[in-house]
Design a protein around this motif. Structure first.
Motif, PDB file in Angstrom:
ATOM      1  N   ARG A  71      -6.005  13.145   1.917  1.00  0.00           N
ATOM      2  CA  ARG A  71      -4.796  12.318   1.858  1.00  0.00           C
ATOM      3  C   ARG A  71      -5.097  10.872   1.490  1.00  0.00           C
ATOM      4  NH1 ARG A  71      -1.305  12.998   7.106  1.00  0.00           N
ATOM      5  NH2 ARG A  71       0.148  11.847   5.805  1.00  0.00           N
ATOM      6  N   ASP A  72      -6.281  10.397   1.830  1.00  0.00           N
ATOM      7  CA  ASP A  72      -6.628   9.008   1.555  1.00  0.00           C
ATOM      8  C   ASP A  72      -7.240   8.809   0.174  1.00  0.00           C
ATOM      9  OD1 ASP A  72      -5.717   8.217   4.048  1.00  0.00           O
ATOM     10  OD2 ASP A  72      -7.652   8.579   5.000  1.00  0.00           O
ATOM     11  N   LEU A  73      -7.363   9.866  -0.587  1.00  0.00           N
ATOM     12  CA  LEU A  73      -7.919   9.771  -1.930  1.00  0.00           C
ATOM     13  C   LEU A  73      -6.824   9.381  -2.909  1.00  0.00           C
ATOM     14  CD1 LEU A  73     -10.380  10.263  -3.792  1.00  0.00           C
ATOM     15  CD2 LEU A  73      -9.589  12.616  -4.047  1.00  0.00           C
ATOM     16  N   ASP A  74      -7.005   8.255  -3.611  1.00  0.00           N
ATOM     17  CA  ASP A  74      -5.990   7.789  -4.557  1.00  0.00           C
ATOM     18  C   ASP A  74      -5.707   8.845  -5.617  1.00  0.00           C
ATOM     19  OD1 ASP A  74      -5.694   5.424  -3.256  1.00  0.00           O
ATOM     20  OD2 ASP A  74      -7.036   4.281  -4.553  1.00  0.00           O
ATOM     21  N   MET A  75      -4.427   9.181  -5.785  1.00  0.00           N
ATOM     22  CA  MET A  75      -3.952  10.181  -6.745  1.00  0.00           C
ATOM     23  C   MET A  75      -4.588  11.542  -6.506  1.00  0.00           C
ATOM     24  SD  MET A  75      -1.784   8.382  -8.308  1.00  0.00           S
ATOM     25  CE  MET A  75      -1.275   9.423  -9.676  1.00  0.00           C
ATOM     26  N   SER A 206       3.287   6.764   6.405  1.00  0.00           N
ATOM     27  CA  SER A 206       2.223   7.592   6.969  1.00  0.00           C
ATOM     28  C   SER A 206       2.065   8.912   6.223  1.00  0.00           C
ATOM     29  CB  SER A 206       2.499   7.865   8.447  1.00  0.00           C
ATOM     30  OG  SER A 206       3.765   8.486   8.630  1.00  0.00           O
ATOM     31  N   CYS A 207       3.059   9.310   5.420  1.00  0.00           N
ATOM     32  CA  CYS A 207       2.921  10.530   4.625  1.00  0.00           C
ATOM     33  C   CYS A 207       2.030  10.308   3.408  1.00  0.00           C
ATOM     34  CB  CYS A 207       4.288  11.060   4.189  1.00  0.00           C
ATOM     35  SG  CYS A 207       5.046  10.165   2.800  1.00  0.00           S
ATOM     36  N   ARG A 208       1.867   9.042   2.990  1.00  0.00           N
ATOM     37  CA  ARG A 208       0.945   8.624   1.931  1.00  0.00           C
ATOM     38  C   ARG A 208       1.233   9.303   0.581  1.00  0.00           C
ATOM     39  NH1 ARG A 208      -2.852   5.475   3.476  1.00  0.00           N
ATOM     40  NH2 ARG A 208      -4.094   5.851   1.616  1.00  0.00           N
ATOM     41  N   MET A 209       2.486   9.543   0.297  1.00  0.00           N
ATOM     42  CA  MET A 209       2.846  10.184  -0.960  1.00  0.00           C
ATOM     43  C   MET A 209       2.578   9.270  -2.155  1.00  0.00           C
ATOM     44  SD  MET A 209       6.392  11.981  -2.110  1.00  0.00           S
ATOM     45  CE  MET A 209       6.585  12.643  -3.769  1.00  0.00           C
ATOM     46  N   LEU A 210       2.846   7.970  -2.004  1.00  0.00           N
ATOM     47  CA  LEU A 210       2.602   7.033  -3.102  1.00  0.00           C
ATOM     48  C   LEU A 210       1.125   7.008  -3.458  1.00  0.00           C
ATOM     49  CD1 LEU A 210       3.605   4.854  -5.041  1.00  0.00           C
ATOM     50  CD2 LEU A 210       3.259   3.170  -3.224  1.00  0.00           C
ATOM     51  N   GLU A 211       0.258   7.031  -2.460  1.00  0.00           N
ATOM     52  CA  GLU A 211      -1.174   7.029  -2.715  1.00  0.00           C
ATOM     53  C   GLU A 211      -1.643   8.347  -3.312  1.00  0.00           C
ATOM     54  OE1 GLU A 211      -0.186   4.062   0.373  1.00  0.00           O
ATOM     55  OE2 GLU A 211       0.297   6.170   0.054  1.00  0.00           O
ATOM     56  N   ARG A 212      -1.040   9.456  -2.887  1.00  0.00           N
ATOM     57  CA  ARG A 212      -1.479  10.776  -3.351  1.00  0.00           C
ATOM     58  C   ARG A 212      -0.944  11.137  -4.727  1.00  0.00           C
ATOM     59  NH1 ARG A 212       0.809  14.483  -0.974  1.00  0.00           N
ATOM     60  NH2 ARG A 212       2.154  13.407   0.507  1.00  0.00           N
TER      61      ARG A 212
END
Length: 317
Positions: A71-75, A206-212
């Motif tokens: 989840r913390d990996l960009d794209m 916290s869902c980190r959709m923008l980052e994913r």
């Protein structure tokens, strides 16, 4: 996952139940890493796979393939291990022949590239001359239709619609110029924490959709709408999803193709940063008194007057 049937055994009575449970935790984009680990252990214990070497090896490599641990990996949400090679193989297989000569291969390769370019131009033309249908009353959706390609806008539009129907506030706290809102997602039956800065308009969920995936989630869109934002803030639009993502030829001040691209790039970056700062400043003036607006307008006019003498020789020519 394609190897699971052979490693577990399709003849086992509980095979269907096991695969269903496994898929539920592996492809769940909202599950936390600790939650995944606990459920993996539980499933392994129920179906007696914790002692199977292959499953132990896959669990040891969880950071390389499990959604919860990426989840913390960009794209990271748009990448797959063999995605690039398999995509190219699938495309060129339609043109190649195993029995062809080297000359035939060259001709077929040119035909394949021509088709790619034709498809790209067709999509670019559609993005430029047609507009997708707007489905809500939110201005941020209109802005998304202006900047995103049609395909990406379809995903963004779904997030916008969900933000209206499924999000409710379940808590709010404020401190250090940041606002933290607990958003209840009725569709997923989960709470998400959205951190929002009223000054920079930056928000993280916290869902980190923008980052994913590079697309705003409906939780952040709901926060933006609640705060009256009508456009997607600078920095939240990933360039690869935009209509003008393909880099165009660069030109100098005389209208000629630039050879020193680095110089032009530096200026373009500086201009982009400047526009961003202006946009953020104007946004900060929302809700301020008229005197603040007049002061900002006065500063712009003063600098404009300073630039005028520099431009006068060119205007005379």
């Amino acid at each position: 996952m394609n190897k699971v049937p052979s490693k577990y055994g399709v003849t086992r009575e509980d095979y269907s139940e096991f695969v269903k449970k496994l898929n539920a935790i592996i492809w769940d984009e909202d599950i936390e890493a600790a939650e995944f680990d606990a459920k993996w252990e539980e499933i392994g214990r129920e179906h007696t796979v914790n002692n199977i070497d292959w499953f132990k090896e896959m669990y040891a490599k969880k950071n390389q393939w499990v959604m919860a641990h990426c989840r913390d990996l960009d794209m990271g949400g748009v990448m797959r291990t063999t995605q690039r090679s398999e995509s190219e193989n699938c495309f060129f297989k339609r043109f190649e022949s195993k029995l062809g000569t080297l000359v035939e291969f060259s001709l077929r390769f040119d035909s394949a590239m021509d088709q790619q370019r034709h498809t790209q131009k067709k999509l670019d033309n559609g993005n430029k001359h047609t507009s997708p249908q707007i489905s809500t009353h939110l201005a941020i959706e209109v802005h998304g239709a202006q900047v995103y390609s049609h395909k990406v806008f379809e995903e963004f539009q779904e997030e916008v619609k969900y933000s209206i129907d499924t999000c409710k506030s379940r808590g709010f706290s404020e401190g250090d110029s940041l606002e933290v809102t607990t958003v209840r997602d009725a569709n997923r039956d989960r709470n998400y924490h959205v951190t929002y800065c009223p000054v920079t308009f930056k928000a993280t969920c916290s869902c980190r959709m923008l980052e994913r995936k590079g697309i705003l989630c409906w939780h952040v869109i709901w926060i933006y709408s609640s705060n009256g934002l009508k456009t997607i803030p600078y920095g939240c639009v990933v360039n690869r999803w935009c209509k003008d993502a393909i880099r165009s030829k660069m030109f100098d001040c005389n209208g000629e193709a630039a050879e020193d691209v680095d110089i032009i790039d530096g200026k373009q970056i500086a201009m982009s940063v400047m526009w961003s700062e202006i946009h953020q400043t104007v946004g900060m003036l929302i809700g301020k008194c008229k005197a603040d607006v007049d002061n900002f307008s006065s500063l712009i006019r003063e600098f404009k007057e300073k630039l005028s003498p520099l431009r006068s020789p060119l205007n005379k020519q």
